[in-house]
Every structure is written in C-alpha cells, then in structure tokens.
Scaffold this active site. Structure first.
Site, PDB file in Angstrom:
ATOM      1  N   SER A   1     -31.750-126.122 -28.518  1.00 59.72           N
ATOM      2  CA  SER A   1     -30.983-127.340 -28.250  1.00 59.72           C
ATOM      3  C   SER A   1     -30.755-128.139 -29.531  1.00 59.72           C
ATOM      4  O   SER A   1     -31.492-127.986 -30.512  1.00 59.72           O
ATOM      5  CB  SER A   1     -31.721-128.221 -27.245  1.00 59.72           C
ATOM      6  OG  SER A   1     -31.853-127.553 -26.023  1.00 59.72           O
TER       7      SER A   1
HETATM    8  N1  SAH Z   1     -35.486-125.675 -25.145  1.00 61.31           N
HETATM    9  C1  SAH Z   1     -35.478-124.420 -25.845  1.00 61.31           C
HETATM   10  C2  SAH Z   1     -34.486-123.388 -25.335  1.00 61.31           C
HETATM   11  C3  SAH Z   1     -33.280-123.862 -24.585  1.00 61.31           C
HETATM   12  S1  SAH Z   1     -32.195-122.555 -24.056  1.00 61.31           S
HETATM   13  C4  SAH Z   1     -35.206-124.663 -27.316  1.00 61.31           C
HETATM   14  O1  SAH Z   1     -34.636-125.679 -27.676  1.00 61.31           O
HETATM   15  O2  SAH Z   1     -35.567-123.795 -28.114  1.00 61.31           O
HETATM   16  C5  SAH Z   1     -32.821-122.302 -22.423  1.00 61.31           C
HETATM   17  C6  SAH Z   1     -33.924-121.290 -22.334  1.00 61.31           C
HETATM   18  O3  SAH Z   1     -34.251-121.130 -20.965  1.00 61.31           O
HETATM   19  C7  SAH Z   1     -33.553-119.913 -22.857  1.00 61.31           C
HETATM   20  O4  SAH Z   1     -34.478-119.495 -23.806  1.00 61.31           O
HETATM   21  C8  SAH Z   1     -33.598-119.032 -21.607  1.00 61.31           C
HETATM   22  O5  SAH Z   1     -34.023-117.716 -21.895  1.00 61.31           O
HETATM   23  C9  SAH Z   1     -34.581-119.779 -20.742  1.00 61.31           C
HETATM   24  N2  SAH Z   1     -34.514-119.518 -19.309  1.00 61.31           N
HETATM   25  C10 SAH Z   1     -33.407-119.463 -18.517  1.00 61.31           C
HETATM   26  N3  SAH Z   1     -33.762-119.181 -17.240  1.00 61.31           N
HETATM   27  C11 SAH Z   1     -35.121-119.077 -17.216  1.00 61.31           C
HETATM   28  C12 SAH Z   1     -36.079-118.797 -16.194  1.00 61.31           C
HETATM   29  N4  SAH Z   1     -35.729-118.558 -14.924  1.00 61.31           N
HETATM   30  N5  SAH Z   1     -37.381-118.780 -16.549  1.00 61.31           N
HETATM   31  C13 SAH Z   1     -37.776-118.993 -17.824  1.00 61.31           C
HETATM   32  N6  SAH Z   1     -36.921-119.234 -18.834  1.00 61.31           N
HETATM   33  C14 SAH Z   1     -35.598-119.293 -18.538  1.00 61.31           C
END
Ligand code: SAH
Length: 303
Positions: A138
């Site tokens: 993000s």
């Molecule tokens: N906040 C984090 C990543 C944001 S992107 C940062 O800033 O680094 C959103 C993340 O959610 C991604 O890594 C994606 O793989 C994860 N995600 C999406 N659906 C998910 C689920 N059901 N369980 C666990 N992670 C999930």
C-alpha cells in the site's frame, strides 16, 4: 531551499465531469485531501503498468486537482541515504496532516519502507507498488492512515492482527508499537509473500521481535482470522472484503477496533468498533481501492 512547482507529466486526458472537492481553496484539511487524491491519482502517470490504488487500485482515477501540482514531489527532497529518505517521507506525511501522532511518526521512521519494497522500486514515493502475485504494498499515506486509526489499540502489550500482510510492513509497525509483551500476527495466503516478508522483517528494526516470537507471519486464509491469538485489540485488513468476515468480528476484543476496506468496485475504508458490551459500530473513513480479499486461486488467476 526554494522548490520549483512540479511540472505536469502525462496527465490523465479527460477531466472529471465536476471538479473534485479538493479543488476548494486550500484550507489545511482540503490540502490534506488534495494531497491524498493527488497521490491516488498520480498512478495514472505512474511508470507501473499494473495495479495502483490507494492502496492497490486497478483503475485510472480522476485527474488530481490543480493544487496537487503546486506541491513539490517528495522525490525532490531525496538526496541522501535511505534512512534520511524514509525520514523525509514521514516528515511530508506529517506536514500534510496524514500523520498526527508521535507514535505513528516514530514507528514509520523506525521501520524503513525501503526494506519492504521490491528491488528497484521507488520506495519513498507516495504510491502503492506491485509486489508480485497480483498484490501491492500500500501507499505510505494509506499505511499512515491505518496506523493513525488504530493507534490507541496498538499500545504496549496489546494484540494486533494484520490480514493480508503482503510485504510485512504494517505487521512490523504493529509489532514495534505493541512491543515484546504484545503480539502482532500477520496472515497472508501467498506462501511466497510470507517467505519474502519474513526476510524483509529480518532486515528491519523489528527483527528481534520476530526472533522472540511476539511478531509472527503466517500462511493462512485471512478471512478466517487467526483464532489462536484472539481476541485482538486491533485488526487491520489490507484487502477489500465484499462484507466484513464474521470470524474477524468474532476475534475482535470488546473495546477493540478493526480497519477494513469493504466493497467490490466501490470500496469504503470502514472503522469497526466493538464496544465493551459487544455491540458494533461502523463508520466509513474514506473511499479507497484495494485488491480483493479473496481465495488464493482467484488472486493468482487475476481475480
Ligand atoms: N498491506 C500489505 C499488502 C496489501 S495487498 C502491504 O502493504 O504490504 C493485499 C494482500 O492481501 C496481498 O498480499 C494478498 O495476497 C492478500 N490477501 C488477499 N486475500 C487474502 C486472503 N483471503 N487471506 C490472506 N491474505 C489475502
């Protein structure tokens, strides 16, 4: 030092039908809004072809208001090492009112964003970056916004859950804030991201918390939360859910707070407070665009 105004680089061609609200004369709150919308929109001229968002949008968003272009871009401040660049990023977020509390400023200074973005990415630009697997880290202003919203629930000794922990950046911030007596759990469903986020954290100031076990990064479906460490004082969800998953509500401590983007195409960052009597109140903080909280298979197929 006098800074020149930022030139308009490849602006989005079509203006939105109505001027965005940030085009009002710049009071301090509108400047903050303007800053945010400008950077949301700055993705339309981003060198990255894949996701953008506050967060992680896949859309071109409306052209930023003119005030945005009169601000110097953060990169103009960067001349020294990464620690200084990270500090300058935090300073900018403070100036624009995105960071308001000392705790959030301190933790964002301590956890160097540069250690969490893929090599070659402009770590200290206020925009999201692709991290592979159809996910993004993000934008700094979204990290700061979520930390500010959760700050009172990230006091030493408290328990925090970061669903969709991606690069591990926010989990590391949570761990620093709750300290060695607290617990910060990051849950991510892409095993490769859990492996790389573990390496990121090991290089960061939160490394000792990982070794001692107060910070953990786990492979799991975050829609189920992580009951082993529940209840949580703070829950952050980094991907947009069509509706708030019941297991996450169940794992929120009375008196605790969850910050979660909710929606499909149109999403709201919702602030969910569980009162001491167990009742729930929900407020919408702002419109956002995150990648979906979904199954691993859907994400790997591009949703
Ligand atoms: N906040 C984090 C990543 C944001 S992107 C940062 O800033 O680094 C959103 C993340 O959610 C991604 O890594 C994606 O793989 C994860 N995600 C999406 N659906 C998910 C689920 N059901 N369980 C666990 N992670 C999930």
């Amino acid at each position: 030092m006098k800074l020149k105004p930022m030139p308009i680089i490849n602006p989005t061609p079509a203006l939105p039908p109505a001027l965005p609200s940030c085009c009002a004369p710049p009071s301090s709150s509108s400047l903050r809004r303007c800053f945010l919308s400008g950077f949301f929109s700055s993705f339309s001229s981003s060198p990255f072809s894949s996701p953008c968002s506050s967060c992680s949008s896949f859309e071109k968003l409306p052209r930023p208001c003119p005030w945005f272009y009169s601000f110097p871009r953060m990169e103009h401040f960067w001349t020294r090492g990464s620690v200084d660049k990270n500090k300058a990023l935090v300073e900018q977020l403070k100036q624009y009112g995105v960071i308001r509390s000392k705790n959030v400023a301190e933790v964002m200074e301590t956890i160097d964003r540069g250690l969490f973005v893929p090599d070659g990415s402009p770590a200290y630009t206020d925009s999201p970056m692709p991290i592979g697997y159809n996910a993004t880290i993000s934008a700094p202003h979204m990290h700061a916004t979520c930390l500010e919203l959760l700050e009172e629930h990230l006091q030493p000794g408290m328990h925090a859950l970061d669903v969709g922990s991606g690069t591990g950046y926010l989990t590391a911030c949570f761990a620093m804030m709750v300290g060695p007596q607290g617990r910060a759990v990051g849950v991510e469903h892409i095993p490769e991201l859990v492996a790389s986020s573990t390496e990121n954290v090991k290089r960061s100031a939160a490394s000792s918390l990982l070794n001692e076990g107060s910070l953990s990064l786990l492979v799991a479906d975050g829609r189920q939360g992580w009951p082993e460490r529940a209840p949580y004082d703070a829950i952050h969800v980094g991907a947009a859910a069509p509706e708030i998953p019941q297991p996450l509500l169940d794992q929120l401590k009375p008196g605790g707070r969850m910050v979660i983007p909710v929606g499909n195409y149109f999403q709201d960052l919702q602030v969910v407070d569980k009162k001491l009597d167990g009742s729930i109140s929900i407020q919408s903080e702002t419109s956002v665009r995150y990648v979906p909280l979904t199954s691993r298979a859907s994400q790997l197929q591009g949703f």
